[in-house]
Design a protein around this motif. Structure first.
Motif, mmCIF file in Angstrom:
data_model
loop_
_atom_site.group_PDB
_atom_site.id
_atom_site.type_symbol
_atom_site.label_atom_id
_atom_site.label_comp_id
_atom_site.label_asym_id
_atom_site.label_seq_id
_atom_site.Cartn_x
_atom_site.Cartn_y
_atom_site.Cartn_z
ATOM 1 N N LEU A 21 3.416 -34.149 26.254
ATOM 2 C CA LEU A 21 3.002 -32.856 26.810
ATOM 3 C C LEU A 21 3.590 -32.642 28.196
ATOM 4 O O LEU A 21 4.028 -31.546 28.537
ATOM 5 N N PHE A 39 -1.025 -33.553 15.949
ATOM 6 C CA PHE A 39 -1.816 -33.818 17.154
ATOM 7 C C PHE A 39 -2.016 -35.315 17.379
ATOM 8 O O PHE A 39 -1.964 -35.796 18.512
ATOM 9 N N SER A 64 -7.416 -35.637 29.077
ATOM 10 C CA SER A 64 -6.943 -36.163 27.793
ATOM 11 C C SER A 64 -6.444 -35.027 26.913
ATOM 12 O O SER A 64 -6.747 -33.853 27.160
ATOM 13 N N LYS A 65 -5.700 -35.383 25.871
ATOM 14 C CA LYS A 65 -5.213 -34.358 24.944
ATOM 15 C C LYS A 65 -6.378 -33.770 24.155
ATOM 16 O O LYS A 65 -6.344 -32.605 23.746
ATOM 17 N N GLU A 66 -7.433 -34.580 23.930
ATOM 18 C CA GLU A 66 -8.618 -34.075 23.215
ATOM 19 C C GLU A 66 -9.298 -32.968 24.015
ATOM 20 O O GLU A 66 -9.795 -31.988 23.448
ATOM 21 N N MET A 124 0.886 -36.944 19.049
ATOM 22 C CA MET A 124 1.220 -36.389 20.360
ATOM 23 C C MET A 124 0.591 -37.219 21.477
ATOM 24 O O MET A 124 -0.535 -37.688 21.355
ATOM 25 N N THR A 125 1.326 -37.402 22.577
ATOM 26 C CA THR A 125 0.817 -38.125 23.737
ATOM 27 C C THR A 125 0.815 -37.218 24.962
ATOM 28 O O THR A 125 1.485 -36.180 24.981
ATOM 29 N N MET A 126 0.084 -37.621 25.972
ATOM 30 C CA MET A 126 0.076 -36.865 27.220
ATOM 31 C C MET A 126 1.467 -36.860 27.844
ATOM 32 O O MET A 126 1.865 -35.897 28.488
ATOM 33 N N ILE A 157 -7.763 -30.923 26.038
ATOM 34 C CA ILE A 157 -6.886 -29.755 25.905
ATOM 35 C C ILE A 157 -7.162 -29.059 24.575
ATOM 36 O O ILE A 157 -7.267 -27.832 24.513
ATOM 37 N N THR A 195 1.360 -27.858 23.764
ATOM 38 C CA THR A 195 0.426 -28.458 22.802
ATOM 39 C C THR A 195 0.640 -27.894 21.407
ATOM 40 O O THR A 195 0.697 -28.641 20.418
#
Length: 231
Positions: free
Chosen positions: A65, A57, A82-84, A60-62, A86, A48
């Motif tokens: 990651l 950010f 979700s990335k949020e 960036m996509t899952m 994280i 991340t």
């Protein structure tokens, strides 16, 4: 205190963040072995920070990651939805660890000057040790939801209030000059931030974190220390 001494006296902050996230999200994480959880959380957070710093950010996509962390999409989603999520977990637990370490070192000192110096040193040493986390946290605060953004602002103010409190106490005890301590703490915070936000500038000049810490302390002392003999 030197940076090497600081590193020897504190635990691995990356592992501390992972362990804190694990404890806070124990019911959500769909993996049983703690050792595996901590290892994979470290991979996820490292990925991340790396991707976030390189491309931002928002971009960036899952899947990004998943690829960077070396985990399947299914494995990644067994930790976070979700990335949020994280982002929130990384920043929230990281802040707690930073506050804890700062408080522990400051509480060991009894005199205002010693408290002031250790606060600046430990803050700088933490930003050196956790450079990617600090840089990422500062740059990506704008992408947080309103509630989390408020917490990020509170984190910013925490260090300023900590420094302001030390200066006020030092003035009451006749050690520091009387001045606008709130404004002073804000300016000092900006000087501390310069180390991790513009690190490349100091790297090119071969300035170490120890040298920067001593310069900042020496630069500030003449302004805040009350001259001897003046009451």
């Amino acid at each position: 205190m030197k940076y090497a001494e600081f590193i020897d006296s504190v635990s691995d902050s990356r592992l501390d963040v992972c362990r804190a996230v694990f404890v806070a999200n124990r019911e959500k994480i769909k993996v049983k072995k703690e050792k595996t959880i901590l290892k994979n959380l470290e991979k996820i957070f490292d990925a991340t920070l790396k991707i976030g710093i390189e491309k931002g950010f928002q971009a960036m996509t899952m899947r990004d990651l998943s690829s960077e962390a070396g985990l399947s999409m299914g494995a990644l989603y067994s930790y976070f939805s979700s990335k949020e999520e994280i982002l929130r977990a990384s920043l929230s637990e990281g802040r707690k660890i930073v506050w804890q370490i700062l408080d522990e070192f400051i509480e060991r000192e009894k005199e205002p000057v010693a408290k002031f110096e250790i606060a600046l040193e430990v803050h700088l040493f933490l930003t050196e040790k956790m450079h990617k986390w600090f840089y990422f946290s500062y740059m990506e605060a704008k992408n947080l939801n309103p509630e989390e953004r408020k917490k990020a602002v509170q984190n910013e103010l925490y260090t300023e209030e900590l420094i302001e409190g030390i200066l006020i106490d030092g003035q009451k005890r006749g050690v520091f000059r009387e001045t606008n301590h709130k404004l002073a703490a804000s300016v000092i915070k900006a000087m501390l931030q310069d180390w991790y936000l513009k690190r490349g500038k100091y790297s090119k000049r071969n300035i170490t974190v120890d040298e920067y810490a001593q310069f900042i302390i020496g630069f500030i002392h003449p302004f805040y220390l009350r001259p001897k003999g003046i009451v």
